[in-house]
Design a protein around this motif. Structure first.
Motif, PDB file in Angstrom:
ATOM      1  N   SER A 143      -2.944  20.349   6.123  1.00 49.07           N
ATOM      2  CA  SER A 143      -1.906  20.133   7.140  1.00 49.07           C
ATOM      3  C   SER A 143      -2.224  18.915   7.984  1.00 49.07           C
ATOM      4  CB  SER A 143      -1.777  21.367   8.023  1.00 49.07           C
ATOM      5  OG  SER A 143      -2.979  21.563   8.718  1.00 49.07           O
ATOM      6  N   THR A 144      -1.157  18.308   8.423  1.00 46.10           N
ATOM      7  CA  THR A 144      -1.285  17.212   9.381  1.00 46.10           C
ATOM      8  C   THR A 144      -0.130  17.344  10.354  1.00 46.10           C
ATOM      9  OG1 THR A 144      -1.686  14.852   9.607  1.00 46.10           O
ATOM     10  CG2 THR A 144       0.135  15.492   8.185  1.00 46.10           C
ATOM     11  N   VAL A 145      -0.218  16.648  11.479  1.00 45.09           N
ATOM     12  CA  VAL A 145       0.828  16.742  12.485  1.00 45.09           C
ATOM     13  C   VAL A 145       1.515  15.400  12.614  1.00 45.09           C
ATOM     14  CG1 VAL A 145       1.283  17.021  14.953  1.00 45.09           C
ATOM     15  CG2 VAL A 145      -0.287  18.589  13.804  1.00 45.09           C
ATOM     16  N   GLY A 146       2.843  15.436  12.635  1.00 45.38           N
ATOM     17  CA  GLY A 146       3.546  14.176  12.810  1.00 45.38           C
ATOM     18  C   GLY A 146       5.002  14.311  12.429  1.00 45.38           C
ATOM     19  N   ASP A 147       5.630  13.173  12.236  1.00 49.72           N
ATOM     20  CA  ASP A 147       7.033  13.178  11.846  1.00 49.72           C
ATOM     21  C   ASP A 147       7.100  13.103  10.325  1.00 49.72           C
ATOM     22  OD1 ASP A 147       9.649  12.344  11.127  1.00 49.72           O
ATOM     23  OD2 ASP A 147       9.979  11.825  13.229  1.00 49.72           O
ATOM     24  N   ARG A 148       7.487  14.204   9.758  1.00 43.47           N
ATOM     25  CA  ARG A 148       7.466  14.332   8.314  1.00 43.47           C
ATOM     26  C   ARG A 148       8.395  13.312   7.650  1.00 43.47           C
ATOM     27  NH1 ARG A 148       7.771  19.962   5.143  1.00 43.47           N
ATOM     28  NH2 ARG A 148       8.423  19.168   3.111  1.00 43.47           N
ATOM     29  N   ILE A 149       9.553  13.108   8.261  1.00 42.37           N
ATOM     30  CA  ILE A 149      10.531  12.191   7.665  1.00 42.37           C
ATOM     31  C   ILE A 149      10.007  10.758   7.659  1.00 42.37           C
ATOM     32  CG2 ILE A 149      12.872  11.309   7.853  1.00 42.37           C
ATOM     33  CD1 ILE A 149      12.698  14.228   7.029  1.00 42.37           C
ATOM     34  N   GLN A 150       9.352  10.363   8.736  1.00 43.52           N
ATOM     35  CA  GLN A 150       8.824   9.000   8.804  1.00 43.52           C
ATOM     36  C   GLN A 150       7.761   8.789   7.732  1.00 43.52           C
ATOM     37  OE1 GLN A 150       7.440   8.143  12.751  1.00 43.52           O
ATOM     38  NE2 GLN A 150       9.495   7.963  13.600  1.00 43.52           N
ATOM     39  N   LEU A 151       6.878   9.782   7.607  1.00 46.26           N
ATOM     40  CA  LEU A 151       5.823   9.637   6.612  1.00 46.26           C
ATOM     41  C   LEU A 151       6.414   9.685   5.192  1.00 46.26           C
ATOM     42  CD1 LEU A 151       2.990  11.687   8.319  1.00 46.26           C
ATOM     43  CD2 LEU A 151       3.170   9.206   8.078  1.00 46.26           C
ATOM     44  N   GLN A 152       7.465  10.452   5.032  1.00 45.22           N
ATOM     45  CA  GLN A 152       8.140  10.504   3.738  1.00 45.22           C
ATOM     46  C   GLN A 152       8.701   9.123   3.365  1.00 45.22           C
ATOM     47  OE1 GLN A 152      11.965  12.633   3.229  1.00 45.22           O
ATOM     48  NE2 GLN A 152      10.632  14.269   2.449  1.00 45.22           N
ATOM     49  N   GLN A 153       9.253   8.444   4.410  1.00 38.83           N
ATOM     50  CA  GLN A 153       9.777   7.089   4.195  1.00 38.83           C
ATOM     51  C   GLN A 153       8.677   6.152   3.721  1.00 38.83           C
ATOM     52  OE1 GLN A 153      12.738   5.700   4.342  1.00 38.83           O
ATOM     53  NE2 GLN A 153      13.838   7.583   4.810  1.00 38.83           N
ATOM     54  N   VAL A 154       7.499   6.294   4.357  1.00 42.26           N
ATOM     55  CA  VAL A 154       6.360   5.457   3.980  1.00 42.26           C
ATOM     56  C   VAL A 154       6.053   5.669   2.500  1.00 42.26           C
ATOM     57  CG1 VAL A 154       3.875   5.147   4.281  1.00 42.26           C
ATOM     58  CG2 VAL A 154       5.363   5.413   6.292  1.00 42.26           C
ATOM     59  N   LEU A 155       5.992   6.944   2.156  1.00 50.43           N
ATOM     60  CA  LEU A 155       5.614   7.297   0.796  1.00 50.43           C
ATOM     61  C   LEU A 155       6.660   6.793  -0.211  1.00 50.43           C
ATOM     62  CD1 LEU A 155       3.125   8.645  -0.021  1.00 50.43           C
ATOM     63  CD2 LEU A 155       4.258  10.859   0.010  1.00 50.43           C
ATOM     64  N   ILE A 156       7.912   6.985   0.114  1.00 51.13           N
ATOM     65  CA  ILE A 156       8.992   6.528  -0.770  1.00 51.13           C
ATOM     66  C   ILE A 156       8.910   5.027  -0.964  1.00 51.13           C
ATOM     67  CG2 ILE A 156      11.496   6.222  -0.897  1.00 51.13           C
ATOM     68  CD1 ILE A 156      11.730   9.000   0.422  1.00 51.13           C
ATOM     69  N   ASN A 157       8.641   4.353   0.146  1.00 51.83           N
ATOM     70  CA  ASN A 157       8.506   2.901   0.105  1.00 51.83           C
ATOM     71  C   ASN A 157       7.396   2.484  -0.854  1.00 51.83           C
ATOM     72  OD1 ASN A 157       8.195   0.165   0.911  1.00 51.83           O
ATOM     73  ND2 ASN A 157       9.279   0.710   2.812  1.00 51.83           N
ATOM     74  N   LEU A 158       6.251   3.162  -0.730  1.00 43.60           N
ATOM     75  CA  LEU A 158       5.108   2.814  -1.592  1.00 43.60           C
ATOM     76  C   LEU A 158       5.420   3.122  -3.054  1.00 43.60           C
ATOM     77  CD1 LEU A 158       2.090   4.088   0.575  1.00 43.60           C
ATOM     78  CD2 LEU A 158       2.893   1.732   0.264  1.00 43.60           C
ATOM     79  N   ILE A 159       6.085   4.250  -3.282  1.00 44.47           N
ATOM     80  CA  ILE A 159       6.409   4.632  -4.662  1.00 44.47           C
ATOM     81  C   ILE A 159       7.355   3.610  -5.288  1.00 44.47           C
ATOM     82  CG2 ILE A 159       7.475   6.388  -6.135  1.00 44.47           C
ATOM     83  CD1 ILE A 159       6.637   8.471  -4.018  1.00 44.47           C
ATOM     84  N   LEU A 160       8.366   3.201  -4.519  1.00 49.06           N
ATOM     85  CA  LEU A 160       9.337   2.238  -5.061  1.00 49.06           C
ATOM     86  C   LEU A 160       8.671   0.891  -5.325  1.00 49.06           C
ATOM     87  CD1 LEU A 160      12.569   3.104  -3.069  1.00 49.06           C
ATOM     88  CD2 LEU A 160      12.014   3.636  -5.463  1.00 49.06           C
ATOM     89  N   ASN A 161       7.783   0.491  -4.389  1.00 46.17           N
ATOM     90  CA  ASN A 161       7.043  -0.764  -4.620  1.00 46.17           C
ATOM     91  C   ASN A 161       6.258  -0.695  -5.921  1.00 46.17           C
ATOM     92  OD1 ASN A 161       7.914  -2.023  -2.363  1.00 46.17           O
ATOM     93  ND2 ASN A 161       6.060  -1.688  -1.149  1.00 46.17           N
ATOM     94  N   ALA A 162       5.576   0.481  -6.062  1.00 47.80           N
ATOM     95  CA  ALA A 162       4.735   0.651  -7.251  1.00 47.80           C
ATOM     96  C   ALA A 162       5.598   0.621  -8.506  1.00 47.80           C
ATOM     97  CB  ALA A 162       3.954   1.948  -7.155  1.00 47.80           C
ATOM     98  N   ALA A 163       6.750   1.278  -8.436  1.00 47.72           N
ATOM     99  CA  ALA A 163       7.666   1.294  -9.581  1.00 47.72           C
ATOM    100  C   ALA A 163       8.113  -0.126  -9.913  1.00 47.72           C
ATOM    101  CB  ALA A 163       8.864   2.195  -9.272  1.00 47.72           C
ATOM    102  N   ASP A 164       8.434  -0.917  -8.892  1.00 44.72           N
ATOM    103  CA  ASP A 164       8.854  -2.307  -9.097  1.00 44.72           C
ATOM    104  C   ASP A 164       7.763  -3.101  -9.807  1.00 44.72           C
ATOM    105  OD1 ASP A 164      11.281  -1.957  -7.980  1.00 44.72           O
ATOM    106  OD2 ASP A 164      10.796  -2.822  -6.018  1.00 44.72           O
ATOM    107  N   ALA A 165       6.499  -2.775  -9.414  1.00 42.84           N
ATOM    108  CA  ALA A 165       5.382  -3.555  -9.959  1.00 42.84           C
ATOM    109  C   ALA A 165       5.187  -3.334 -11.451  1.00 42.84           C
ATOM    110  CB  ALA A 165       4.104  -3.201  -9.186  1.00 42.84           C
ATOM    111  N   VAL A 166       5.661  -2.164 -11.937  1.00 45.69           N
ATOM    112  CA  VAL A 166       5.411  -1.882 -13.361  1.00 45.69           C
ATOM    113  C   VAL A 166       6.668  -1.956 -14.229  1.00 45.69           C
ATOM    114  CG1 VAL A 166       3.372  -0.490 -12.888  1.00 45.69           C
ATOM    115  CG2 VAL A 166       5.644   0.592 -12.969  1.00 45.69           C
TER     116      VAL A 166
END
Lengths: 611, 205
Positions: free
Chosen positions: A497-520
């Motif tokens: 568990s962690t504490v924070g804004d789940r949606i914001q962190l989800q955005q971060v993760l989505i961003n990283l995933i899409l970047n990674a997808a673009d890279a390959v």
């Protein structure tokens, strides 16, 4: 009926006594009515001084002249007959004369009635002595000195503003005249200091009227009266009660029986005391003492009695009250009445107060500590929000100012072209097209920023990082599939568990995933895989969340700048994604960094605080 | 013959670059655009008159790095920075490195042109100074070694007789060479000769 019968019997038989023959007896003749308070008191005292009466060793007989209602020669003769009839066969051993009339009667008729029987007198005022025949040696007793001058002096001291002294007496030949005579002598002591006025022998109503008109600059002294100016009989207390209800000035008295009725007070010897003294003398005589040589003890000194309620009522300065005064009816102060309870209660209250104070202090301290902590939390939150705001401002400034700058320059170029007058329609059309495009571009920047952050204040909720990863993967999976990229999630075995804004962190993760997808995207199929993993360190430590691709990796030169807001390597990229990602992660107290994986491809790591 | 000054625009944003080029062109300037620092270094004529309008935030080497590189190469083109995000540290660094101005996007024509005009004026005066110094040196190089000896002694205040003694030549010869070197240097009096010597001194390292 029975009385009448008694009287008939009395006339019929010379001896009517049915008492035991051997018993000694005392006969008391009172001048007044049986019901006069003074008589009650004196009688009580007398019995106290004559303990043999109660023990039934001595008989006590009482007769009442009921002066002034009855009087005169004929009455005296009748009394002589009565006494002779009642006591003739069994004369008393001692006679007590209570009051002036009784003594005068005895001095006149004793030799005929009870020759040789000694007499003890009481209640005879010093001032009355001159109007009596000289007293034989077997007539003894204490003369009454009511000490009126002391009372008057006291009254004037207690009422410093008094300018008048009003003395009220009545009309009865005995008691009232006796008092008047005595008082006229006594007032000499205050004459000159105040105006002295006698209300003597006035009808009762008139007396009341005069007293009502006095006002508080007067002081009244009265022994009451037995008969008013209209010849009506009163007992002194009765007369006094009337005066008290009418008077507008304080009243001082010589009798203890009047205390408590509303008078201020005065120096007085109690009737009871006098009665006791008389009783002792009678007792001594009964036991064979010789009246001629019996030492009469001096009377107990008069005592000053004051009524506390009246002291208050007349606003008397209580520091003027002599120390030896007996102040009656003083309502005991709470302190006097409940000293012990008050001390205990006070201590209890004090302890309670201390306890409350201590608790309040503790509460205050706790509040302050809470406030400090809250403030620190707020400042921290505010600081990270400011960091986000600063980062966003810079990003927005850069991304918006580019198209704005282009629009402005294009517009100004167009103006100049129009001013030149030449026909440059083609160029102007191009310029307008560019302006429109740049405007849309600026709008797009704002829309994307709002999508990402608008309306989000940054919640603080606890959630599982594993779920965060799975959610993000679920959201992006179809988009990734469209680009032919596979997603793989390796969550931790236990909830992290962690504490924070789940949606914001989800955005971060989505961003990283899409970047990674673009890279390959352009890579062979085996490489078109993005792997997410969650690794929890010790509880309370950091959770590491990684996004790995198998693309070209990041040029070393760019690694340090990849999170800068204006940095982009993508042809169509905004350069905002990674900058915002870093800002959001750092606002959560975490870290983000980029590296190249030893086996190829880029590796982004997000570290979040475990809770 | 002096060529028209050229304004070099380096900005990775095609749209902005195009717009600024249009504006400068419409305002009567010669301008060329480059999408990156590398493009500029490869294709620009760094010798000719002109100035540089440089975006601060460029992919690859940044505007500041380009400015520093130009200084290293001895290129004196004045630089005007144009940025979408003016941070204080960057602007300080830029101005310290000798930037002519520091503008933020969007920039108005008047502001832009004033800054560019200042930069061009500085470039022109730099060039003029450089040209003057070169002419001075060219004239000085025309002197013979003997004439240089005499020149050096004249400018430190020696009399003809003293110079003749020091060089071991006749005073007449000194007078003759003095007249010759004054003619070669194009000065008409001893005072002008002194000024020439001062300017020359200021050029020598």
């Amino acid at each position: 009926m029975r009385k009448l019968l008694g009287l008939i019997l009395l006339c019929a038989f010379p001896s009517v006594s049915i008492a035991a023959d051997e018993q000694k007896s005392v006969l008391v003749l009172y001048s007044y009515s049986r019901l006069m308070p003074a008589v009650f008191e004196a009688d009580q005292g007398l019995r106290e001084g004559l303990p043999d009466v109660e023990a039934k060793r001595v008989g006590l007989y009482e007769e009442f002249f009921d002066e002034p209602r009855f009087g005169g020669e004929a009455y005296s003769d009748l009394m002589v007959q009565l006494l002779r009839g009642k006591y003739g066969s069994r004369p008393p051993d001692v006679i007590v004369a209570g009051g002036f009339e009784a003594l005068r009667f005895l001095l006149t008729h004793r030799e005929r009635l009870f020759p040789g029987v000694p007499v003890v007198h009481e209640g005879i005022m010093v001032a009355s002595v001159p109007s009596l025949p000289s007293l034989p040696s077997d007539v003894i007793g204490n003369l009454v000195d009511p000490d009126v001058p002391r009372t008057l002096a006291l009254a004037l001291r207690l009422h410093p503003r008094a300018t008048r002294l009003v003395v009220v007496t009545g009309k009865s030949p005995g008691h009232d005249r006796e008092w008047e005579q005595s008082l006229r002598a006594d007032v000499a002591s205050v004459r000159g200091r105040v105006a002295v006025e006698f209300l003597s022998g006035l009808p009762h109503e008139q007396v009341l009227g005069r007293l009502a008109a006095l006002g508080n600059e007067a002081v009244v002294f009265t022994p009451g009266y037995l008969m008013d100016g209209d010849g009506r009989a009163f007992n002194p207390l009765e007369a006094l009660r009337g005066m008290l209800s009418a008077s507008t000035a304080p009243i001082y008295v010589p009798y203890d029986t009047m205390l408590g009725s509303g008078v201020v007070g005065g120096y007085t010897r109690t009737f009871r005391t006098a009665g006791r003294e008389t009783g002792r003398l009678a007792d001594a005589l009964l036991k064979g003492a010789d009246p001629a040589t019996l030492r009469v003890p001096p009377p107990e000194p008069a005592t000053l009695y004051l009524d506390w309620r009246e002291i208050r009522r007349w606003g008397i300065n209580d520091r003027l009250i002599p120390d030896d005064a007996i102040v009656q009816y003083r309502r005991p102060s709470l302190w006097d009445a409940y000293r012990e309870q008050l001390i205990i209660g006070g201590l209890a209250l004090l302890l309670q107060a201390l306890l409350i104070l201590w608790l309040l202090t503790e509460r205050f301290r706790r509040r302050r500590a809470e406030r400090t902590a809250e403030k620190q939390r707020f400042e921290l939150a505010h600081a990270s929000r400011r960091a986000v705001a600063g980062e966003l401002t810079a990003a927005i400034a850069h991304e918006i100012n580019q198209p704005l700058g282009a629009i402005l320059s294009n517009a100004e170029a167009a103006e100049l072209m129009l001013d030149s007058g030449a026909d440059r329609r083609v160029e102007l059309r191009e310029i307008l097209a560019d302006i429109r495009r740049d405007d849309l571009r600026a709008g797009e920047v704002i829309r994307r920023l709002r999508t990402l952050l608008a309306g989000r204040e940054g919640e603080q909720k606890s959630f599982d990082v594993n779920e965060l990863v799975l959610d993000a993967v679920a959201i992006v999976r179809s988009e990734a599939a469209r680009r032919g990229v596979a997603l793989e999630a390796r969550t931790a075995a236990v909830p992290v568990s962690t504490v924070g804004d789940r949606i914001q962190l989800q955005q971060v993760l989505i961003n990283l995933i899409l970047n990674a997808a673009d890279a390959v995207v352009g890579c062979p199929e085996a490489q078109r895989l993005v792997t997410l993993s969650v690794t929890a360190s010790v509880p309370g430590g950091m959770t590491t969340l990684t996004v790995r691709d198998r693309g070209q990796g990041i040029p070393e030169a760019n690694l340090s700048r990849i999170f800068d807001s204006f940095f982009t390597t993508k042809g169509h990229g905004m350069g905002l994604g990674l900058s915002i990602a870093r800002t959001l992660v750092e606002a959560h107290g975490g870290r983000i960094h980029a590296a190249n994986h030893p086996d190829g491809g880029a590796l982004f790591s997000v570290e979040l605080r475990q809770t | 013959m002096m060529s028209t000054p050229l304004i070099h625009i380096v900005d990775d944003d095609d749209s902005l670059r195009t717009a600024v080029l249009r504006l400068l062109s419409a305002s009567g300037y010669e301008a060329r655009g480059y999408a990156s620092t590398g493009d500029f270094l490869l294709h620009a004529n760094l010798e000719g008159p002109g100035c540089l309008l440089l975006d601060l935030n460029l992919p690859g080497p940044s505007g500041l790095e380009l400015q520093e590189e130009l200084l290293r190469r001895g290129v004196t083109l004045p630089v005007v920075f144009l940025t979408g995000r003016a941070g204080v540290p960057e602007s300080v660094r830029a101005m310290k490195s000798g930037a002519e101005d520091f503008l933020t996007k969007p920039v108005e024509r008047q502001t832009l042109l004033e800054a560019l005009d200042r930069a061009l004026a500085r470039d022109a005066s730099q060039r003029a100074a450089r040209d003057g110094a070169e002419r001075l040196l060219a004239r000085f190089r025309r002197l013979t070694p003997r004439e240089r000896d005499v020149f050096e002694r004249i400018v430190i205040g020696r009399l003809n007789k003293q110079i003749a003694d020091e060089l071991g030549i006749a005073e007449r010869t000194v007078k003759l060479q003095r007249a010759q070197l004054m003619e070669k240097l194009g000065v008409g009096s001893a005072a002008e000769l002194g000024r020439f010597a001062e300017r020359l001194k200021s050029l020598s390292p």
